[in-house]
Scaffold this motif. Structure first.
Motif, mmCIF file in Angstrom:
data_model
loop_
_atom_site.group_PDB
_atom_site.id
_atom_site.type_symbol
_atom_site.label_atom_id
_atom_site.label_comp_id
_atom_site.label_asym_id
_atom_site.label_seq_id
_atom_site.Cartn_x
_atom_site.Cartn_y
_atom_site.Cartn_z
ATOM 1 N N PHE A 103 0.857 -1.189 0.000
ATOM 2 C CA PHE A 103 0.000 0.000 0.000
ATOM 3 C C PHE A 103 0.894 1.240 0.000
ATOM 4 C CE2 PHE A 103 -2.315 -3.448 2.025
ATOM 5 C CZ PHE A 103 -3.454 -3.491 1.235
ATOM 6 N N PRO A 104 1.414 1.621 -1.189
ATOM 7 C CA PRO A 104 2.324 2.765 -1.261
ATOM 8 C C PRO A 104 1.666 4.058 -0.775
ATOM 9 C CG PRO A 104 2.274 1.578 -3.352
ATOM 10 C CD PRO A 104 1.170 1.042 -2.505
ATOM 11 N N GLU A 105 2.466 4.882 -0.141
ATOM 12 C CA GLU A 105 1.976 6.195 0.291
ATOM 13 C C GLU A 105 1.573 7.002 -0.941
ATOM 14 O OE1 GLU A 105 3.667 10.044 2.724
ATOM 15 O OE2 GLU A 105 4.584 8.091 3.077
ATOM 16 N N ASN A 106 0.423 7.650 -0.858
ATOM 17 C CA ASN A 106 -0.100 8.479 -1.958
ATOM 18 C C ASN A 106 -0.239 7.701 -3.266
ATOM 19 O OD1 ASN A 106 -0.174 10.842 -0.347
ATOM 20 N ND2 ASN A 106 2.002 11.125 -0.697
ATOM 21 N N ASP A 107 -0.628 6.436 -3.184
ATOM 22 C CA ASP A 107 -0.725 5.630 -4.396
ATOM 23 C C ASP A 107 -1.632 6.317 -5.408
ATOM 24 O OD1 ASP A 107 -0.148 3.494 -6.053
ATOM 25 O OD2 ASP A 107 -1.816 2.299 -5.335
ATOM 26 N N GLY A 108 -1.169 6.361 -6.630
ATOM 27 C CA GLY A 108 -1.874 7.046 -7.701
ATOM 28 C C GLY A 108 -1.350 8.448 -7.924
ATOM 29 N N LYS A 109 -0.574 8.934 -6.961
ATOM 30 C CA LYS A 109 -0.004 10.278 -7.070
ATOM 31 C C LYS A 109 1.473 10.285 -6.677
ATOM 32 C CE LYS A 109 -4.400 12.380 -6.147
ATOM 33 N NZ LYS A 109 -5.333 12.784 -5.169
ATOM 34 N N GLN A 110 2.070 9.114 -6.505
ATOM 35 C CA GLN A 110 3.436 9.052 -6.006
ATOM 36 C C GLN A 110 4.499 9.287 -7.077
ATOM 37 O OE1 GLN A 110 1.521 6.350 -6.608
ATOM 38 N NE2 GLN A 110 2.633 4.444 -6.368
ATOM 39 N N THR A 111 4.122 9.255 -8.335
ATOM 40 C CA THR A 111 5.099 9.417 -9.407
ATOM 41 C C THR A 111 4.868 10.744 -10.120
ATOM 42 O OG1 THR A 111 5.131 7.019 -9.710
ATOM 43 C CG2 THR A 111 6.075 8.360 -11.482
ATOM 44 N N PRO A 112 5.829 11.658 -10.000
ATOM 45 C CA PRO A 112 5.691 12.935 -10.726
ATOM 46 C C PRO A 112 5.633 12.701 -12.234
ATOM 47 C CG PRO A 112 7.465 13.042 -9.100
ATOM 48 C CD PRO A 112 7.042 11.608 -9.194
ATOM 49 N N MET A 113 5.061 13.631 -12.930
ATOM 50 C CA MET A 113 4.945 13.526 -14.393
ATOM 51 C C MET A 113 6.253 13.874 -15.099
ATOM 52 S SD MET A 113 1.872 12.554 -15.093
ATOM 53 C CE MET A 113 0.679 13.154 -16.246
ATOM 54 N N ARG A 114 7.130 14.581 -14.422
ATOM 55 C CA ARG A 114 8.410 14.976 -15.021
ATOM 56 C C ARG A 114 9.424 15.197 -13.911
ATOM 57 N NH1 ARG A 114 4.661 18.174 -15.799
ATOM 58 N NH2 ARG A 114 4.346 20.335 -15.396
ATOM 59 N N GLY A 115 10.663 15.469 -14.321
ATOM 60 C CA GLY A 115 11.714 15.737 -13.351
ATOM 61 C C GLY A 115 12.802 14.680 -13.325
#
Length: 121
Positions: A55-67
């Motif tokens: 259950f990753p923290e902030n799943d669904g939002k943990q990967t930035p779109m860039r950077g």
């Protein structure tokens, strides 16, 4: 449980959302400066900390779109969150990824980076 990587790759190639991701000049320069081996070690670290837990923290939002090139690759390959990993790769949510699954994700990212830098899908 798992689909073939070729089948998933072909499906991703037909997804307008996934096909819009490409390395920008900054990502390409960073990749060239650091080298593929270093970038893939970053990929493993990102997968291990951000995607592998049950259950990753902030799943669904943990990967930035860039950077970072890996972040872009994760969105392009649907390895950005556990929901996408289940939908596209049939790796179920709610259980921690094992070493084989983590390596599968890193290998999929590596394949995308190779196709992106070689210009061959």
């Amino acid at each position: 449980m798992y689909q073939s990587a070729e089948n998933i790759w072909a499906r991703l190639q037909r997804s307008p959302f996934r096909m819009k991701f490409h390395l920008n000049a900054k990502d390409s320069a960073y990749l060239q400066q650091k080298g593929t081996a270093v970038i893939l070690s970053h990929a493993y670290d990102f997968i291990d900390t951000r995607l592998a837990p049950a259950f990753p923290e902030n799943d669904g939002k943990q990967t930035p779109m860039r950077g970072h090139p890996v972040f872009v690759a994760q969105h392009a390959t649907a390895t950005c969150c556990r929901g996408c990993l289940e939908k596209w790769h049939r790796i179920p949510q709610g259980k921690a990824l094992n070493e084989e699954e983590k390596q599968y994700v890193v290998n999929f990212i590596a394949h995308w980076i190779e196709s992106e830098t070689s210009g061959h899908p």
